[in-house]
Design a protein around this motif. Structure first.
Motif, PDB file in Angstrom:
ATOM      1  N   LEU A 847       0.809  -1.230   0.000  1.00  9.98           N
ATOM      2  CA  LEU A 847       0.000   0.000   0.000  1.00  9.98           C
ATOM      3  C   LEU A 847       0.837   1.272   0.000  1.00  9.98           C
ATOM      4  N   ARG A 848       1.825   1.321   0.911  1.00  7.98           N
ATOM      5  CA  ARG A 848       2.669   2.532   0.959  1.00  7.98           C
ATOM      6  C   ARG A 848       3.400   2.769  -0.356  1.00  7.98           C
ATOM      7  N   PRO A 849       4.094   1.704  -0.873  1.00  9.00           N
ATOM      8  CA  PRO A 849       4.770   1.911  -2.167  1.00  9.00           C
ATOM      9  C   PRO A 849       3.791   2.375  -3.251  1.00  9.00           C
ATOM     10  N   MET A 850       2.577   1.798  -3.257  1.00  9.01           N
ATOM     11  CA  MET A 850       1.625   2.127  -4.322  1.00  9.01           C
ATOM     12  C   MET A 850       1.247   3.612  -4.255  1.00  9.01           C
ATOM     13  N   LEU A 851       0.967   4.092  -3.066  1.00 10.05           N
ATOM     14  CA  LEU A 851       0.623   5.516  -2.918  1.00 10.05           C
ATOM     15  C   LEU A 851       1.815   6.407  -3.287  1.00 10.05           C
ATOM     16  N   GLN A 852       2.982   5.951  -2.892  1.00 10.46           N
ATOM     17  CA  GLN A 852       4.193   6.747  -3.159  1.00 10.46           C
ATOM     18  C   GLN A 852       4.497   6.779  -4.659  1.00 10.46           C
TER      19      GLN A 852
END
Length: 1037
Positions: A847-852
């Motif tokens: 999730l974090r990588p995707m948002l970033q």
């Protein structure tokens, strides 16, 4: 004879024969052999006995490397220091034949081995001992090709070895020179400490006209091979390269006068032993190996001088050299293509026919190497010049080669460029065809006619429906040739004419071709029934097979009736089994290359041979079976069983890549064909292919073929769906995919190591980039397979996937290259789309990588991230709600950035727009829809990403159909804007007319149509193109 048979028996059936003998007999054999070697006085006979001893020693080393014949080793040591020259020869011969004879004791004896070789190489009195010890040294180095420490230890043998190369050549023995070529090919790094000396020697031998051609070509081969296997190392020796180029060009001038050349009617094969052919091939390979940046500046002046030489042979060689370097010097020649082309075209009018021929060759080669830019820039000059050269009546060979160059030109020529020349081209081709048909009848000459028929086919193939007006001009004559050209010497002409008719049929389409279709089918069927009398190498066979497949494409379902006639010969050709043989060095010496055999050296004095005749035909036949399955679908069902039984084993047919590709492509198509037989039959067929496909993914050595097999496997899973893989399949597949991903990371590390190498330069970087692209392509196929599994099995498959999870997480780490992050995200996108809500348990990883990554520098990564956020809103459960809220401002920032609509960014941006739409549609309570909607409307329509365009248009329809006040505006004032969005979408073909969404859009327009004034107002604000688009939508949806 007995010696030869015993050696063969030991090499092919040792395990059956030797261990079964009583131990006293085994001991007797060993001591007898050594005794005979000592007694034998005749040198050639002694060699044969030594070969047996080497073969026995090879088989008497156990799995742990213990030599179980210590007496044999003792004999070697005693003999090599013996005063008897015959015994020293014998020891060296055995060591040359089996350099691994020391087994696990090799390291212990290394200094002794070295001393032995040095001593023999310094034997001034006996040249044969020097030669043998040099060959033994080479064999030992080659047998230890991965042992870099050993290279260093043995580096000081190189000067003596090179001396032996030189001396043996002048005694008319090229065996040591051949060993040097093998070293250059397999272990070039061994030569590094004495590379300059190696190159100087090769250059000297190559230039010495007292040596025979074969030796000179072998010496050149050393340098050329190094340009392929150690290009970066060789590029540092520019002085040698600069001296080698004139040598190659000088070889290319070595041509013979031939009175009959210009009108020979049979094209004899190139004489591959000739210096001219060897020089040309060497130049081609060297340009590809070293790169144009180095080669072109060195060769350009030489070629220019040759082209101005009064002797035709030099002009011919200069033009052939230009053809040869095109591929390797591609980038550098592109910049000066204009002057090259203008210069080459002049030589189409050279007084000597062989120079005109070479000019045709250069034009044809450039048309292929520099397509389609070459066609775009030079169409006018080149077409005119080639048509003029085709009129060269007194010189058949030149005419035929001009026609061949025209084929190269039209094959890669964009249709729009060719259309203006059609009239003129057709006029010329037709008049030459008529003339040559008369010549065929009067004199029996056919060479030009064969090429012209193919030129006509090539023009039709490119012109497609624009060829219709000329159809009736050619078809009667072409049918006439097929009917009447039945003599053996006209087989090739007849085959090419069959090809031409079928290509014209395909170009003009069914409607026009139908008038002749049944005639043509009858002609083909007649040839087909004579098929059984055809010799296996008849050139008509492969033309026939391809023509049938084209007829199938033209006739579609109506072709089914001909299958019973066509399939027999097709299956026969697809089932060709090539002759193969395992030969050792002794057998190899009796084989020559010209009887159609090709060999691969397996090391350890063994070679694998294959007779290549029939392989191309087999490959073509397999591709045609693929074509039938694709075109006829359920109409092919009768043949699926026999075809699948043929194809599955061919996944392991390592003699020809094309055959394996066709086998892989056929699998999902055959499943589609077999569907009509019901689920049970389909499942049986799938079981027959599934194991073999999975194993092939694990073992396929060629990356291009591997990607095809993986793609086909993914397609098969999509056809078969949930439940098609059992636990064993999953286990094996999991292991293989894991290995592919681990290999992907390992290869990246290896490339980083190569970047630290002392020979690293920008050309090395280019080849590393190519390797990288290959690796990424395989990664995309891993993603395809996972996609098909997730979409078929849904969340059931997640426990199996967990063995791959750490590797996929590794792909999306910030330090990885962008393609890794892109494809890692795509795999997580699939998990969200197909395995939600269960997907949330992996949210901590992605999730974090995707948002970033929505705001990443790479558009490909942004696109994969944005798509993931869209499917998260659409399919993800409630757990994802807060992240939809967090994603919105990030998506908006990307959409509103200044260059968001440029060519490289537009796809990522459209995915962001679509994701915003999906958040409003599926998670409306996570965002302020009223506030976002006006912005979202202003970003429409999408037209690059067709799948996302459908999603956004169907959401737009939802909003309009529910009379959403913000979308329609007060008093419907937004409708003109909505019309222009719909019109733009139609103009960019964003939605297919058969899509239900197109109907909904048309209905929106129709509703407004009934309300008079509003309709006029909406239409008035559209441009003429937009108005036409709206009309088109109404007519078709």
């Amino acid at each position: 004879m007995a010696a030869v048979l015993l050696r063969r028996l030991l090499s092919s059936a040792f395990d059956e024969v030797y261990p079964a003998l009583p131990s006293d007999v085994q001991t007797a054999i060993k001591s007898e052999l050594l005794m005979i070697i000592q007694m034998e006085t005749q040198s050639s006979m002694r060699k044969k006995i030594c070969d047996i001893a080497a073969e026995l020693a090879r088989n008497l080393i156990d799995e742990d490397g213990n030599n179980q014949w210590p007496e044999g080793l003792k004999f070697l040591f005693d003999s090599v220091s013996s005063q008897n020259m015959g015994l020293r020869e014998a020891a060296l011969h055995i060591f040359w034949n089996f350099p691994g004879i020391f087994g696990n004791q090799q390291q212990h004896y290394l200094d002794v081995i070295k001393r032995m070789l040095v001593q023999c190489m310094q034997d001034q009195e006996h040249p044969s001992i020097r030669t043998l010890s040099a060959r033994a040294t080479a064999a030992f180095i080659l047998a230890n090709e991965h042992n870099v420490a050993l290279f260093k230890h043995f580096a000081d043998l190189l000067p003596g070895f090179l001396q032996a190369v030189n001396d043996s050549c002048y005694q008319n023995d090229d065996s040591v020179l051949k060993s040097l070529v093998e070293i250059a090919d397999t272990v070039p790094k061994y030569l590094r400490p004495h590379l300059e000396a190696t190159l100087q020697l090769s250059l000297k031998l190559c230039g010495d006209t007292n040596l025979n051609n074969m030796q000179r070509q072998l010496a050149l081969e050393v340098i050329v091979t190094l340009s392929e296997t150690a290009a970066a190392m060789l590029r540092k020796h520019t002085n040698i390269i600069a001296q080698t180029i004139p040598q190659m060009l000088a070889m290319m001038v070595d041509l013979e006068e031939d009175e009959d050349w210009a009108n020979a009617d049979e094209l004899e094969d190139d004489d591959f032993d000739s210096n001219a052919v060897a020089g040309e091939s060497a130049l081609d390979r060297m340009a590809c190996g070293l790169g144009g940046k180095l080669v072109l500046p060195m060769i350009k002046e030489h070629i220019m001088q040759m082209l101005q030489n009064a002797d035709w042979k030099y002009r011919h060689a200069g033009l052939m050299a230009l053809s040869a370097i095109g591929e390797g010097c591609h980038q550098q020649m592109e910049g000066i293509l204009n002057e090259i082309v203008n210069f080459v075209l002049l030589f189409l009018q050279d007084p000597h026919p062989r120079v005109r021929y070479a000019a045709c060759n250069a034009v044809g080669q450039m048309a292929t190497d520099f397509a389609p830019g070459f066609q775009k820039k030079f169409h006018e000059k080149v077409i005119a010049a080639l048509l003029q050269t085709m009129e060269d009546q007194g010189n058949q060979r030149v005419q035929a080669h001009a026609a061949a160059a025209l084929i190269n030109f039209t094959e890669d020529c964009p249709k729009s460029l060719l259309i203006p020349y059609l009239d003129n081209l057709v006029k010329h081709l037709h008049s030459i065809m008529v003339l040559k048909l008369q010549e065929l009848i009067q004199k029996g000459t056919k060479l030009v006619l064969e090429q012209v028929v193919t030129s006509i086919a090539s023009v039709a193939d490119t012109a497609e429906e624009k060829f219709v007006p000329y159809y009736d001009l050619f078809m009667p004559s072409l049918k006439h040739i097929v009917e009447n050209a039945v003599q053996k010497e006209l087989r090739l002409l007849r085959g090419k004419t069959i090809e031409c008719i079928s290509l014209i049929g395909l170009a003009v389409g069914k409607e026009k071709f139908m008038q002749d279709a049944s005639d043509v089918m009858q002609l083909l069927l007649k040839t087909q029934t004579d098929f059984n009398d055809m010799e296996d190498d008849d050139p008509q066979i492969s033309y026939m097979i391809s023509a049938w497949a084209r007829m199938c494409k033209i006739l579609g379902k109506e072709f089914q009736q001909y299958l019973p006639v066509v399939m027999g010969p097709l299956m026969k050709t697809a089932s060709i089994k090539p002759e193969v043989a395992l030969l050792d060095t002794q057998d190899m010496e009796n084989m020559s290359d010209d009887d159609g055999w090709e060999f691969v050296n397996l090391g350890d004095q063994q070679s694998f041979g294959i007779k290549t005749a029939g392989l191309e035909e087999k490959s073509t036949a397999c591709q045609m079976l693929v074509c039938y399955a694709k075109e006829l679908k359920e109409g092919f069902v009768e043949y699926t069983e026999q075809v699948v039984k043929l194809m599955v084993p061919l996944l392991k047919f390592y003699f020809h890549d094309g055959v394996r590709v066709a086998a892989a492509e056929s699998m999902p198509l055959l499943l589609e064909c077999a569907r009509v037989r019901g689920p049970e039959y389909l499942t049986q067929m799938w079981h027959f292919m599934c194991d073999a496909l999975i194993k092939a993914i694990g073992t396929e050595p060629d990356s291009d073929v591997l990607s095809e097999i993986m793609h086909s496997f993914a397609k098969c899973i999509e056809v078969m769906g949930d439940g098609c893989l059992n636990n064993e399949h999953f286990e094996e597949l999991g292991g293989i995919l894991k290995a592919k991903l681990e290999e992907h990371f390992k290869n990246q590390e290896l490339r980083q190591v190569k970047r630290q190498d002392e020979d690293y330069d920008e050309q090395v970087e280019e080849s590393l980039q190519d390797e990288d692209d290959n690796d990424v392509y395989i990664l995309t196929k891993v993603s395809d397979i996972l996609h098909s599994i997730f979409s078929s099995y849904k969340e059931k498959v997640l426990p199996w996937f967990e063995q791959l999870l750490p590797l996929i997480v590794n792909l999306i780490c910030p330090h990885r290259p962008w393609p890794d992050r892109q494809w890692g995200l795509c795999i997580f996108d699939d998990i969200i789309e197909h395995c939600s809500p269960a997907s949330f348990k992996y949210a901590e990883y992605f999730l974090r990588p995707m948002l970033q990554y929505v705001c990443d520098n790479s558009p490909e990564v942004r696109q994969a991230a944005a798509y993931g956020l869209g499917v998260m809103a659409q399919y993800g459960g409630d757990n994802y709600r807060p992240f939809c809220t967090e994603a919105l401002p990030l998506l908006v920032r990307v959409i509103q950035s200044a260059d968001s609509k440029t060519k490289e960014n537009v796809n990522a941006t459209e995915n962001c727009i679509s994701a915003v739409g999906k958040i409003m549609k599926f998670k409306p309570d996570c965002v302020n829809v009223e506030e976002v909607l006006p912005h979202w409307l202003s970003w429409l329509p999408l037209h690059e990403d067709k799948e996302e365009a459908v999603q956004t248009f169907s959401y737009l329809c939802d909003l309009i159909e529910s009379n959403h006040p913000i979308v329609l505006g007060p008093n419907n004032t937004n409708l003109p804007k909505i019309f222009s969005i719909i019109a733009e979408g139609e103009m960019h073909e964003a939605i297919k007319h058969e899509d239900p969404c197109a109907k909904r859009l048309a209905n929106v327009v129709r509703q407004v149509q009934t309300s008079g004034g509003l309709w006029t107002e909406c239409i008035a604000q559209l441009s003429p193109e937009q108005q036409a688009a709206i009309q088109e939508l109404l007519n078709s949806a």
